[in-house]
Write a protein that holds these residues in place. Structure first.
Motif, mmCIF file in Angstrom:
data_model
loop_
_atom_site.group_PDB
_atom_site.id
_atom_site.type_symbol
_atom_site.label_atom_id
_atom_site.label_comp_id
_atom_site.label_asym_id
_atom_site.label_seq_id
_atom_site.Cartn_x
_atom_site.Cartn_y
_atom_site.Cartn_z
ATOM 1 N N ARG A 94 -13.788 8.258 11.560
ATOM 2 C CA ARG A 94 -12.715 9.222 11.317
ATOM 3 C C ARG A 94 -13.227 10.399 10.486
ATOM 4 O O ARG A 94 -12.706 11.514 10.574
ATOM 5 C CB ARG A 94 -11.550 8.533 10.596
ATOM 6 C CG ARG A 94 -10.735 7.618 11.502
ATOM 7 C CD ARG A 94 -9.748 6.762 10.737
ATOM 8 N NE ARG A 94 -10.401 5.646 10.059
ATOM 9 C CZ ARG A 94 -9.759 4.692 9.385
ATOM 10 N NH1 ARG A 94 -8.434 4.751 9.288
ATOM 11 N NH2 ARG A 94 -10.413 3.698 8.810
ATOM 12 N N GLN A 95 -14.244 10.135 9.675
ATOM 13 C CA GLN A 95 -14.815 11.174 8.826
ATOM 14 C C GLN A 95 -16.343 11.106 8.916
ATOM 15 O O GLN A 95 -16.917 10.028 9.031
ATOM 16 C CB GLN A 95 -14.404 10.980 7.359
ATOM 17 C CG GLN A 95 -12.894 10.972 7.145
ATOM 18 C CD GLN A 95 -12.533 10.761 5.681
ATOM 19 O OE1 GLN A 95 -12.095 11.695 5.017
ATOM 20 N NE2 GLN A 95 -12.710 9.557 5.170
ATOM 21 N N GLN A 146 -18.836 18.330 5.639
ATOM 22 C CA GLN A 146 -18.258 17.448 6.648
ATOM 23 C C GLN A 146 -18.506 17.955 8.058
ATOM 24 O O GLN A 146 -18.570 19.162 8.305
ATOM 25 C CB GLN A 146 -16.752 17.292 6.426
ATOM 26 C CG GLN A 146 -16.406 16.358 5.274
ATOM 27 C CD GLN A 146 -14.926 16.034 5.247
ATOM 28 O OE1 GLN A 146 -14.122 16.828 4.799
ATOM 29 N NE2 GLN A 146 -14.581 14.863 5.752
ATOM 30 N N GLY A 147 -18.642 16.989 8.981
ATOM 31 C CA GLY A 147 -18.781 17.300 10.390
ATOM 32 C C GLY A 147 -17.605 16.756 11.183
ATOM 33 O O GLY A 147 -16.724 16.080 10.634
ATOM 34 N N LEU A 148 -17.607 17.029 12.483
ATOM 35 C CA LEU A 148 -16.512 16.612 13.348
ATOM 36 C C LEU A 148 -16.925 15.444 14.250
ATOM 37 O O LEU A 148 -17.998 15.482 14.865
ATOM 38 C CB LEU A 148 -16.065 17.782 14.227
ATOM 39 C CG LEU A 148 -15.485 18.992 13.508
ATOM 40 C CD1 LEU A 148 -15.152 20.085 14.515
ATOM 41 C CD2 LEU A 148 -14.260 18.619 12.697
ATOM 42 N N PRO A 149 -16.087 14.413 14.367
ATOM 43 C CA PRO A 149 -16.400 13.292 15.260
ATOM 44 C C PRO A 149 -16.556 13.703 16.723
ATOM 45 O O PRO A 149 -17.224 13.008 17.488
ATOM 46 C CB PRO A 149 -15.203 12.354 15.073
ATOM 47 C CG PRO A 149 -14.668 12.672 13.717
ATOM 48 C CD PRO A 149 -14.873 14.159 13.575
ATOM 49 N N THR A 150 -15.949 14.823 17.122
ATOM 50 C CA THR A 150 -16.039 15.258 18.520
ATOM 51 C C THR A 150 -17.443 15.721 18.905
ATOM 52 O O THR A 150 -17.722 15.932 20.090
ATOM 53 C CB THR A 150 -15.043 16.403 18.789
ATOM 54 O OG1 THR A 150 -15.216 17.415 17.799
ATOM 55 C CG2 THR A 150 -13.618 15.887 18.762
ATOM 56 N N LEU A 222 -19.178 24.765 10.863
ATOM 57 C CA LEU A 222 -18.437 24.562 12.108
ATOM 58 C C LEU A 222 -19.210 25.120 13.293
ATOM 59 O O LEU A 222 -19.427 24.431 14.291
ATOM 60 C CB LEU A 222 -17.058 25.215 12.028
ATOM 61 C CG LEU A 222 -16.225 25.150 13.315
ATOM 62 C CD1 LEU A 222 -15.869 23.710 13.649
ATOM 63 C CD2 LEU A 222 -14.973 26.008 13.202
ATOM 64 N N ASN A 226 -21.331 21.674 15.162
ATOM 65 C CA ASN A 226 -20.276 20.813 15.703
ATOM 66 C C ASN A 226 -19.983 20.994 17.185
ATOM 67 O O ASN A 226 -18.905 20.635 17.655
ATOM 68 C CB ASN A 226 -18.997 20.997 14.876
ATOM 69 C CG ASN A 226 -19.128 20.368 13.512
ATOM 70 O OD1 ASN A 226 -19.110 19.151 13.393
ATOM 71 N ND2 ASN A 226 -19.281 21.180 12.480
ATOM 72 N N ASP A 289 -16.639 5.198 8.646
ATOM 73 C CA ASP A 289 -17.107 6.565 8.410
ATOM 74 C C ASP A 289 -18.630 6.618 8.409
ATOM 75 O O ASP A 289 -19.316 5.650 8.073
ATOM 76 C CB ASP A 289 -16.591 7.087 7.067
ATOM 77 C CG ASP A 289 -15.121 7.475 7.108
ATOM 78 O OD1 ASP A 289 -14.539 7.489 8.206
ATOM 79 O OD2 ASP A 289 -14.555 7.772 6.034
#
Length: 336
Positions: A94-95, A146-150, A222, A226, A289
């Motif tokens: 999730r994170q 932080q990064g994105l799970p996508t 971003l 990502n 995570d």
């Protein structure tokens, strides 16, 4: 993102310990699995662990599941040959927490590579100034974003180079997978909150890291990190106890067979425990995570050789198996 159909083929997944956790697809169905000696046990059919539909379900109660998984690893029968199965990312976080500038030599190389000479300093002076700053950083908190799970894809999936990308680069990293909810965890207890370890390649568009139109805004994570498929993860989650000391693992990436990154996690500025403790001071870490620990020296920018369509990255970390990813171009502008 549409899933790749890439399978393990005849690749062998060698890992530390008696078993590891994977997420695989077989005959159109994905399921969490134990991996052992290049065979898998479908956990979604096992009452002992509650017939989980994904690895995430296991990680939600990792402390209770761990002894059950250890017993299942001794089960006779119902194992499937790993060859030919599609291997997905072993986690669905999730994170995603990403430590930056966490290998000394890597930081120095990047500072020199990004220096434009406008201030009159020589590359040697720039490196010396950056080295002095590295020493000062030890008294400061780690740098984490932080990064994105996508952005996640599987360990053998193709990496799509976005339309118009100018400087796509590789960053092989050790990643910790969180196994318990963590908030304000002290450093000396931080590793107790780690379920295990996996491999991550943090693909980066170097030209997007710093905004040329607004340099004062800092890094644009971003845009630079990502894109879909920019985070190959896996092939497996190796339980923490199988590698109780992550402080001396070999991190090696080959580009088309040539060694580009080859370093030890002993070179980390901030170790895993310090990173977990720091992140838990700021945020609540959740089971499943991902915490990326940073990438060592040897990235494409330092070598003067960025990623191109047709390149293959082969990546290994001691005891965690291996990744192999082919770089392909995005079909056209605007295609994700």
């Amino acid at each position: 993102m549409e899933e790749s159909t890439t399978s393990t083929g005849h690749r062998s997944i060698e890992h530390a310990g008696a078993w590891a956790l994977a997420h695989v697809r077989h005959r159109g169905r994905s399921f969490p699995a134990l991996v052992q000696h290049n065979r898998v046990l479908d956990l979604s059919t096992r009452d002992e662990v509650g017939r989980p539909a994904s690895p995430s379900a296991l990680l939600q109660d990792w402390d209770a599941m761990l002894p059950k998984l250890e017993r299942l690893a001794e089960t006779i029968g119902d194992w499937i040959d790993l060859a030919g199965l599609q291997v997905l990312s072993p986690v669905e976080p999730r994170q995603i927490f990403q430590a930056g500038a966490n290998y000394r030599t890597h930081v120095l190389d990047l500072v020199v590579a990004h220096h434009d000479g406008a201030d009159g300093r020589t590359p040697e002076q720039v490196r010396a100034d950056a080295a002095a700053h590295m020493d000062e950083r030890l008294a400061l908190p780690p740098f984490v974003f932080q990064g994105l799970p996508t952005a996640i894809c599987g360990p053998f999936d193709d990496v799509i180079l976005p339309y118009g990308a100018e400087q796509p680069d590789f960053e092989l990293e050790l990643a910790a997978v969180i196994g318990r909810t963590a908030r304000r965890v002290p450093v000396d207890q931080a590793l107790d909150y780690v379920a295990g370890w996996t491999i991550v390649n943090d693909i980066t568009l170097r030209e997007k890291v710093f905004r040329k139109d607004s340099p004062g805004l800092g890094a644009d994570w971003l845009a630079s990190k990502n894109h879909p498929t920019f985070l190959p993860v896996g092939p497996v989650l190796v339980p923490r106890d199988a590698l109780p000391d992550p402080g001396d693992l070999r991190v090696t990436l080959r580009l088309n067979g040539q060694v580009m990154q080859d370093a030890s996690t002993s070179e980390l500025i901030f170790d895993v425990a310090r990173l977990v403790a720091h992140c838990s001071e700021v945020a609540t870490l959740l089971p499943g995570d991902l915490l990326l620990t940073g990438s060592p020296a040897g990235n494409g920018l330092a070598h003067g050789r960025l990623l191109r369509a047709g390149d293959r990255m082969d990546s290994t970390i001691s005891g965690l198996g291996a990744q192999s990813n082919l770089c392909i171009p995005e079909a056209s502008e605007g295609t994700a």
